[in-house]
Write an enzyme that holds these catalytic residues in place. Structure first.
Site, PDB file in Angstrom:
ATOM      1  N   GLU A  67      12.666 109.296  -6.487  1.00  0.00           N
ATOM      2  CA  GLU A  67      12.416 110.319  -7.378  1.00  0.00           C
ATOM      3  C   GLU A  67      13.256 109.797  -8.751  1.00  0.00           C
ATOM      4  O   GLU A  67      12.593 109.879  -9.812  1.00  0.00           O
ATOM      5  CB  GLU A  67      12.785 111.554  -7.185  1.00  0.00           C
ATOM      6  CG  GLU A  67      12.031 112.400  -6.186  1.00  0.00           C
ATOM      7  CD  GLU A  67      10.607 112.807  -6.672  1.00  0.00           C
ATOM      8  OE1 GLU A  67      10.614 112.621  -7.882  1.00  0.00           O
ATOM      9  OE2 GLU A  67       9.347 112.943  -6.034  1.00  0.00           O
ATOM     10  N   GLN A  72       9.654 108.926 -15.612  1.00  0.00           N
ATOM     11  CA  GLN A  72       9.055 108.304 -16.830  1.00  0.00           C
ATOM     12  C   GLN A  72       8.562 106.784 -16.317  1.00  0.00           C
ATOM     13  O   GLN A  72       8.338 105.884 -17.135  1.00  0.00           O
ATOM     14  CB  GLN A  72      10.045 108.030 -17.935  1.00  0.00           C
ATOM     15  CG  GLN A  72      10.481 109.362 -18.317  1.00  0.00           C
ATOM     16  CD  GLN A  72      11.564 109.186 -19.324  1.00  0.00           C
ATOM     17  OE1 GLN A  72      12.532 108.646 -18.944  1.00  0.00           O
ATOM     18  NE2 GLN A  72      11.542 109.821 -20.517  1.00  0.00           N
ATOM     19  N   TYR A 149      14.325 118.633 -12.745  1.00  0.00           N
ATOM     20  CA  TYR A 149      13.063 118.202 -12.024  1.00  0.00           C
ATOM     21  C   TYR A 149      13.462 117.592 -10.623  1.00  0.00           C
ATOM     22  O   TYR A 149      12.561 117.927  -9.592  1.00  0.00           O
ATOM     23  CB  TYR A 149      12.076 117.102 -12.919  1.00  0.00           C
ATOM     24  CG  TYR A 149      11.159 116.503 -12.089  1.00  0.00           C
ATOM     25  CD1 TYR A 149      10.034 117.333 -11.275  1.00  0.00           C
ATOM     26  CD2 TYR A 149      11.317 115.287 -11.558  1.00  0.00           C
ATOM     27  CE1 TYR A 149       9.125 116.393 -10.611  1.00  0.00           C
ATOM     28  CE2 TYR A 149      10.534 114.589 -10.801  1.00  0.00           C
ATOM     29  CZ  TYR A 149       9.477 115.234 -10.249  1.00  0.00           C
ATOM     30  OH  TYR A 149       8.525 114.536  -9.516  1.00  0.00           O
ATOM     31  N   ASP A 167       6.249 118.106 -12.961  1.00  0.00           N
ATOM     32  CA  ASP A 167       6.416 116.939 -13.952  1.00  0.00           C
ATOM     33  C   ASP A 167       5.014 116.859 -14.645  1.00  0.00           C
ATOM     34  O   ASP A 167       4.385 117.936 -14.829  1.00  0.00           O
ATOM     35  CB  ASP A 167       6.122 115.657 -12.973  1.00  0.00           C
ATOM     36  CG  ASP A 167       4.991 115.547 -12.042  1.00  0.00           C
ATOM     37  OD1 ASP A 167       4.122 116.443 -12.047  1.00  0.00           O
ATOM     38  OD2 ASP A 167       4.849 114.530 -11.124  1.00  0.00           O
ATOM     39  N   CYS A 235     -10.289 127.176 -11.831  1.00  0.00           N
ATOM     40  CA  CYS A 235      -9.975 126.550 -13.061  1.00  0.00           C
ATOM     41  C   CYS A 235     -10.895 127.133 -14.404  1.00  0.00           C
ATOM     42  O   CYS A 235     -11.816 126.991 -14.599  1.00  0.00           O
ATOM     43  CB  CYS A 235     -10.113 124.999 -12.967  1.00  0.00           C
ATOM     44  SG  CYS A 235      -9.627 124.166 -14.418  1.00  0.00           S
TER      45      CYS A 235
END
Length: 379
Positions: A67, A72, A149, A167, A235
């Site tokens: 993690e 990024q 996070y 994320d 959705c």
């Protein structure tokens, strides 16, 4: 009877307003978990549903390491680094015992180097505390380099805590699922509230990984594969005919461009002159060739007379590199030198360069002056 698309849109609006029933949320979660059981990615740090059923359990050390690396950075870029780290340092105690310089060398090229410094500091602290990671979000947040996070991801995946793991992939999935019109920077609290409603009490770790896998493989930023989505019936963005419009983003400001110069000095035997950057700040603790005093806020000199020592400098090209908040353009100069090493510098032999803690921008600089120099070569 209302048309099906109106029913689905109403359900999405109920979810956004907070009126969705627990059953509706559980139905979405159950279908997502069923899809994950069949279509999960095989990742070197992951315990798959099949392996879990055979008795395997997530290793908090490996989950934490992955993690931190994934912050990024893409999954594909992380895989090789992760394997290198766990081969060198298979436990948090082994990582804590490693010299900081070796950790920075192993991290070189992965970017965002403050993560590597925090990684080492966190390993040191956990090792001093008996080698066991805290099993709650609050406890994990107390460790160096672990934010909201990362704490949620470790708590859910390693310890099966019902945490909302959010994320970029999850933000995109939720923004489309509920057609969130609020720009993403302002919509984060709304997204968090929706994720918290979806997190199941059973298998929250698999649910978190399912959401991330869905965003990475199906609900992609461009050309999402909506017909393969396990929650397409729920959705709202599909109704619009333009799911790529979500998440809504405000226009980005252009990154400022900074300029400077870098100086590659080489010895008769092919060794290259290097120095270590200060531990604090941009690229802290990493290795570099001498450069002028550019920063994220100011330009550095761009001419050979700004070199830190005199030599027969000749221009070897120009390289560009993009950091998070600015772009950098460096004029590259090369010289063949003899004599003593300037204070604060050291020689790295040709076969050692590839193992130095060189950030990507410095590899670009050296390659501009000496093509192939940073590639691994036999001793």
């Amino acid at each position: 009877m209302a048309p099906q698309h109106e029913t689905r849109k109403a359900a999405a609006e109920k979810a956004v307003s907070g009126d969705a029933s627990e059953g509706e949320s559980l139905d979405v979660s159950a279908r997502l978990l069923a899809w994950y059981d069949a279509h999960h990615r095989d990742l070197p740090w992951r315990v798959t549903p099949g392996a879990f059923s055979r008795g395997a359990r997530p290793d908090p050390y490996r989950i934490w390491l992955s993690e931190v690396m994934l912050q990024q950075t893409t999954v594909e870029a992380v895989k090789a680094y992760f394997r290198t780290f766990v081969e060198k340092w298979p436990t948090v105690e082994a990582l804590a015992a490693a010299p900081a310089e070796d950790v920075m060398k192993a991290w070189a090229g992965l970017g965002y180097y403050s993560r590597a410094r925090n990684l080492k500091a966190c390993a040191d602290l956990v090792a001093r505390q008996g080698g066991r990671f805290p099993d709650t979000e609050a406890g994990l947040r107390e460790l160096p380099g672990i934010g909201a996070y990362t704490a949620a991801a470790i708590a859910a995946i390693a310890f099966d805590r019902p945490a909302a793991v959010i994320d970029g992939n999850v933000e995109r999935v939720i923004s489309r699922l509920y057609s969130i019109e609020t720009p993403l920077d302002e919509a984060k609290p709304e997204i968090r509230a929706l994720v918290e409603k979806l997190v199941p009490q059973k298998r929250p770790g698999d649910f978190a990984q399912a959401m991330m896998d869905l965003g990475a493989t199906i609900c992609t930023p461009r050309r999402p594969r909506c017909m393969l989505c396990p929650v397409r019936e729920d959705c709202s963005a599909i109704l619009s005919g333009d799911p790529e419009r979500f998440p809504v983003r405000l226009p980005k400001d252009d990154k400022p461009l900074r300029r400077g110069a870098a100086f590659v000095a080489q010895r008769d035997d092919g060794a290259i002159l290097l120095r270590k950057r200060p531990d604090k700040g941009l690229l802290g603790g990493m290795t570099e060739v001498p450069t002028t005093a550019w920063t994220a806020r100011i330009d550095g000199a761009t001419t050979p007379d700004a070199a830190p020592f005199p030599a027969d400098w000749r221009r070897a090209g120009r390289i560009g590199h993009v950091f998070t908040h600015f772009a950098l353009e460096l004029e590259v100069f090369y010289a063949h030198i003899k004599g003593d090493v300037p204070d604060g510098h050291f020689w790295s032999l040709a076969h050692e360069i590839s193992g130095e803690a060189l950030p990507t921008v410095m590899k670009k600089v050296i390659e501009a002056a000496i093509p192939g120099a940073t590639k691994k070569r036999p001793h």
